[in-house]
Design a protein around this motif. Sequence first.
Motif, mmCIF file in Angstrom:
data_model
loop_
_atom_site.group_PDB
_atom_site.id
_atom_site.type_symbol
_atom_site.label_atom_id
_atom_site.label_comp_id
_atom_site.label_asym_id
_atom_site.label_seq_id
_atom_site.Cartn_x
_atom_site.Cartn_y
_atom_site.Cartn_z
ATOM 1 N N PHE A 1 0.820 -1.213 0.000
ATOM 2 C CA PHE A 1 0.000 0.000 0.000
ATOM 3 C C PHE A 1 0.851 1.259 0.000
ATOM 4 N N THR A 2 1.979 1.222 0.733
ATOM 5 C CA THR A 2 2.846 2.398 0.721
ATOM 6 C C THR A 2 3.359 2.644 -0.688
ATOM 7 N N TYR B 1 3.416 5.844 -5.639
ATOM 8 C CA TYR B 1 3.396 5.989 -7.096
ATOM 9 C C TYR B 1 2.143 6.703 -7.589
ATOM 10 N N THR B 2 1.088 6.723 -6.799
ATOM 11 C CA THR B 2 -0.109 7.448 -7.243
ATOM 12 C C THR B 2 -0.130 8.862 -6.677
#
Lengths: 264, 268
Positions: free
Chosen positions: A256-257, A262-263
Amino acid sequence: MSGILAFLGRYTLGLVSYVGGLASLSRKVIHWTFVAPFQGQSLKWRSALHQMVLVGVNSVPIVGLISLFMGIVLALQGAYQLQKLGAGYYVTALVGVSMTRELGPLITAIVVAGRSGSAFAAELGTMKVSEEIDALEVMGLNSVRYLVVPKYLALLVMMPCLTVFSDAAGILGGGAFTMYQLEHTFAMFLTATRDALVMRDISTGLIKSLVFGLVITTVGCYEGFSVKGGAEGVGKSATSSVVVSIFLIILADVIFTAIFYYTG
Amino acid sequence: MPDDFQGPMIRVVDLVTHYGDRRVLDHVDLEVQSGETMVIVGGSGTGKSTLLRHIIRLDIPSSGHVYIKGDDICHMPLERFNLLRRKMGMLFQSAALFNSMTVEDNVALPLRELTQLEDSTIRIMTRIKLGLVGLSGFDNYLPAQLSGGMKKRAGLARALAMDPEILLFDEPSAGLDPITAAGIDELILKLKQAFHMTIVVVTHEMASAAVIADRITVMHEGRVIAVGTPAEIRASPHPRVQQFLNRTPDQETRDGQAYVQTLTQAPS
């Protein structure tokens, strides 16, 4: 040689079936929590409320204390580096961002996995051994709906709450250090924290905490359901529920990190 | 589910099941008629409890069929079987009461969850069931406060809550003293006479089987080796049946050569 291959094969098969079991239980939990209530199969809120007290309210002191200490440690380590650059002011920002994005959710998850994940495994394991789970099934009552979903609901509500509490305790811990050692005023501390944090820091942490909650419920309950033998089996499952939960929490954390990085 | 169903209440056909590689049930057939009490006897590990678990679909067989009132329960959707299951009750070996609930809540649980009855009605029905098993006045006890025999009675009251047509007992007298065990046998007889239930009992107590059974099935190593009335079973020439009746231990075969071999053999 063939012995090693056979061992690896058996080990891999065991791993695949374990992961499959977890996935299948997660699917059932999500179905009974989010789909079934719309088909007339109501949620067991009373039982969920009881679990919320056990896993949430009762965890507040320990989560608060550990987070406070963690905030102090972060401030100490941060000050050690940042003061060399004359950037002592940014210690508060460092603590704030680290706590909300990473350590708040993580510490909460590890404490809850240790306290409640193992308790789930022990409770369901004991029920399995004493045939109580079979008795539920024989009555036509679904054991996931009656036993797992209330625990999941409890974590769904309590993990974000505990995480926010942990964030706050950690930031305060860091603030206490900066105010004492770096002679910042309380107003400076507040301004520095507000400037450093954006909503996204807090929300990504909360999203993570929801994922961790699902991991803890699923692993704890799956370990409980798969207890074999008597008291010894219950003990083993309780232990491995903690080990597996923490491993999967860190794994989910990495994933998730990375996604948020990246988003973002 | 037609209520005028004529055939056997429970029919097990060619049931085979495995735990891992070990075959626990080996082509088992069984028929229980409506209103009949069938007692399944056999030593430990002969698959009799496993057979009972298959009859109420707690285990799924490797092959073969279990029919309840003519419906194949192994291959019907779970939702449909859950409806059928409401007409079945089971008393577990350890009674399996929910330890966090009082006796009353235990008995009331199926009524609260599966029916739309008023709470006051449920309370009355619960009291009736508890009275039936001789536990009046123990409503607010927790299972931990009850003796072994009382737990079994409470478990039975819970199994009776939905007024089942079929009642299954797993080792009802296990772990009880002879007097308490006889009390449970008495209770089973009473239920049978009062409600005309179809009853399947798994036990290793021949004395208890002789009292409650209409017919007895004897199991050995996952197979049915004899079926008949208690008198027929007593007269059976089968050596295993006689051994079971007479409580003769297995003869230890001591082939010197083979014995030494088992000791020296490397574990496979």
